[in-house]
Motif scaffolding. Structure first.
Motif, short mmCIF file in Angstrom:
data_model
loop_
_atom_site.label_atom_id
_atom_site.label_comp_id
_atom_site.label_asym_id
_atom_site.label_seq_id
_atom_site.Cartn_x
_atom_site.Cartn_y
_atom_site.Cartn_z
N THR A 223 0.86 -1.13 0.02
CA THR A 223 0.10 -0.10 0.04
C THR A 223 0.82 1.24 -0.16
O THR A 223 1.79 1.46 0.80
CB THR A 223 -0.89 -0.12 1.01
N ASP A 224 0.46 2.23 -0.87
CA ASP A 224 1.17 3.38 -1.05
C ASP A 224 0.18 4.49 -1.39
O ASP A 224 -0.14 4.81 -2.52
CB ASP A 224 2.28 3.23 -2.16
N TYR A 225 -0.22 5.24 -0.25
CA TYR A 225 -1.18 6.25 -0.61
C TYR A 225 -0.67 7.21 -1.45
O TYR A 225 -1.81 7.86 -2.08
CB TYR A 225 -1.69 6.77 0.83
N GLN A 226 0.45 7.75 -1.36
CA GLN A 226 0.88 8.71 -2.51
C GLN A 226 0.64 8.31 -3.74
O GLN A 226 0.36 9.16 -4.52
CB GLN A 226 2.25 9.23 -1.81
N ARG A 227 0.91 7.10 -4.26
CA ARG A 227 0.82 6.81 -5.22
C ARG A 227 -0.57 6.31 -5.71
O ARG A 227 -0.99 6.00 -6.95
CB ARG A 227 1.73 5.58 -5.67
N GLY A 228 -1.58 6.17 -4.79
CA GLY A 228 -2.91 5.68 -4.90
C GLY A 228 -2.96 4.19 -5.13
O GLY A 228 -3.89 3.63 -5.69
N ILE A 229 -2.00 3.39 -4.28
CA ILE A 229 -2.13 2.11 -4.46
C ILE A 229 -2.54 1.66 -2.99
O ILE A 229 -2.12 2.15 -1.88
CB ILE A 229 -0.69 1.61 -4.26
N ALA A 230 -3.50 0.83 -3.01
CA ALA A 230 -4.18 0.10 -1.73
C ALA A 230 -4.37 -1.45 -1.81
O ALA A 230 -4.87 -1.74 -2.86
CB ALA A 230 -5.45 0.76 -1.47
N THR A 231 -4.00 -2.14 -0.80
CA THR A 231 -4.15 -3.63 -0.89
C THR A 231 -4.70 -3.85 0.41
O THR A 231 -4.52 -3.39 1.62
CB THR A 231 -2.72 -4.24 -1.08
N THR A 232 -5.97 -4.61 0.39
CA THR A 232 -6.81 -5.13 1.61
C THR A 232 -6.72 -6.74 1.39
O THR A 232 -7.41 -7.32 0.68
CB THR A 232 -7.84 -4.66 1.56
N VAL A 233 -6.17 -7.56 2.49
CA VAL A 233 -6.62 -8.83 2.58
C VAL A 233 -8.06 -9.04 3.38
O VAL A 233 -8.13 -8.59 4.48
CB VAL A 233 -5.67 -9.54 3.36
N SER A 234 -9.20 -9.16 2.43
CA SER A 234 -10.36 -8.85 2.97
C SER A 234 -11.16 -10.11 3.63
O SER A 234 -12.03 -9.93 4.11
CB SER A 234 -11.19 -8.39 1.72
N GLU A 235 -10.41 -11.26 3.17
CA GLU A 235 -10.90 -12.58 3.68
C GLU A 235 -10.12 -13.45 4.06
O GLU A 235 -8.97 -13.47 3.34
CB GLU A 235 -11.93 -13.13 2.58
N ILE A 236 -10.08 -14.33 4.66
CA ILE A 236 -9.08 -15.34 5.17
C ILE A 236 -9.81 -16.75 5.45
O ILE A 236 -10.85 -16.63 6.41
CB ILE A 236 -7.95 -14.96 6.13
N GLN A 237 -9.34 -17.75 5.18
CA GLN A 237 -10.11 -19.25 5.74
C GLN A 237 -8.66 -20.09 5.88
O GLN A 237 -7.76 -20.17 4.98
CB GLN A 237 -10.73 -19.81 4.49
N GLY A 238 -8.81 -20.84 6.91
CA GLY A 238 -7.79 -21.86 7.18
C GLY A 238 -7.93 -22.68 8.39
O GLY A 238 -8.62 -22.32 9.33
#
Length: 373
Positions: A223-238
């Motif tokens: 994630t890099d807010y200045q570049r406009g990049i956002a990553t979200t791990v929104s679900e997990i199963q295990g």
């Protein structure tokens, strides 16, 4: 007062009534019956305006609806809308109300108010004898909120050759048009290890959740807010039981980027993940389903022309949106502008609402664009 504003002010009670009917037909994306209820009402309204209506039946999502005015006359304009919402059935009774010049309700802002705006833009032009002699296409799709998987090809087909695509998503909260859209990517990462007893055989196990923990941190570090990049791990199963070293863990990654270059870079970074624990395996799949719509010279030229056209009734501004939309599919092939719908707030939230006065203003704005483009 501009004649379009005068006419539409007189229609505001009818516009409000129609919007209430559409909002009351709850149309959660996964609820085909609910979305089809909206589709039938939209088709009825289009036919009342003498549109040529085509229904595109679907099996897993709601049906798509296309209304065409003046088929074959001049270079076409496409008005692009969607009927599905993120709100499950049962939300209307708890959330609908009209208060302080606002209408609250599930999907009223995104984007059922836009249905009324588009329909009344055409109706006003017809009533005032100002309907342009050009083909106007109004496409209402059923699955935008879940990725447009059944409508993407139809959207591209209808946009190809269009002189303008008017994406009727809601405006920014202050009324600005949306001159750029983040690209939206969806990725799945699966870690595989080796199951064993968490007590008696712990040393023989390879913990897939432990493996995935390294990658969750690595993905979020992109994630890099200045570049406009956002990553979200929104679900997990295990895991399968409390006393078993898990041999499988899966995550979903939501990825956003402002430019195609950064979308490509982010895709490469996610696909370059490699196992950390000895013996672990990693699988990556997915892509950017919606590319970014960048605010380039073409977009600015479209905005400036729109600003001049609607100057008699309002002053337009524009700005970026952090979310994706179907504009991603049309921008590479036809002149496209987004955010032509209602003014309001609470997107996807329990307090989602519109300013009722914006029904008149935005219908007049869209009518002027249809007339003068």
């Amino acid at each position: 007062m501009h004649p379009l504003i005068t006419y539409l002010n007189a229609q505001l009670p009818a516009m409000t009534e129609l919007l209430t009917r559409i909002v009351s037909l709850e149309s959660f994306s996964a609820d085909k019956a609910g979305v089809d209820d909206v589709a039938r009402l939209i088709a009825q309204e289009l036919r009342s305006l003498n549109a040529e209506v085509t229904i595109f039946p679907q099996t897993t999502t709601g049906d798509h609806v296309l209304g065409v005015f003046n088929r074959g006359a001049g270079s076409p304009i496409l008005m692009l809308l969607h009927m599905d919402t993120v709100h499950p059935r049962g939300s209307f009774a708890a959330r609908y109300k009209i208060a302080d010049g606002k209408m609250y309700g599930p999907g009223v802002f995104d984007m059922k108010a836009s249905h009324v705006i588009a329909l009344y833009a055409v109706q006003a032009l017809q009533a005032l004898g100002q309907m342009p002699r050009r083909e106007i296409r109004t496409l209402f799709t059923s699955d935008e909120e879940i990725g447009s998987f059944t409508s993407e090809a139809l959207i591209i087909e209808q946009a190809r050759g269009a002189q303008l695509v008017m994406v009727m998503e809601p405006a920014l909260a202050d009324g600005r048009l949306k001159s750029s859209r983040r690209g939206v990517g969806n990725f799945t990462v699966v870690a595989r290890g080796r199951a064993s007893h968490a007590g008696g055989g712990h040393e023989r196990g390879i913990n897939a959740i432990q493996e995935m923990a390294h990658h969750i941190l690595a993905i979020h570090a992109l994630t890099d807010y200045q570049r406009g990049i956002a990553t979200t791990v929104s679900e997990i199963q295990g895991g399968i039981a409390h006393n078993v070293v898990p041999d499988r863990c899966e995550i979903h990654v939501d990825a956003r980027a402002n430019t195609q270059a950064d979308a490509d870079w982010l895709t490469r970074q996610i696909y370059s993940l490699r196992p950390v624990l000895p013996g672990a395996q990693l699988e990556v799949s997915g892509k950017f389903e919606r590319p970014p719509m960048e605010c380039n010279a073409e977009r600015l030229a479209i905005f400036e022309r729109m600003k001049q056209i609607v100057a008699p009734i309002l002053t337009l501004e524009h700005g970026p949106s952090g979310a994706g939309s179907d504009a991603a599919f049309t921008a590479p092939i036809a002149p496209t502008m987004d955010g032509l719908g209602a003014v309001g707030d609470g997107l996807h939230a329990a307090d989602e609402h519109i300013l009722l006065s914006s029904l008149v203003e935005r219908a007049a704005m869209n009518a002027l664009i249809l007339q003068a483009w």
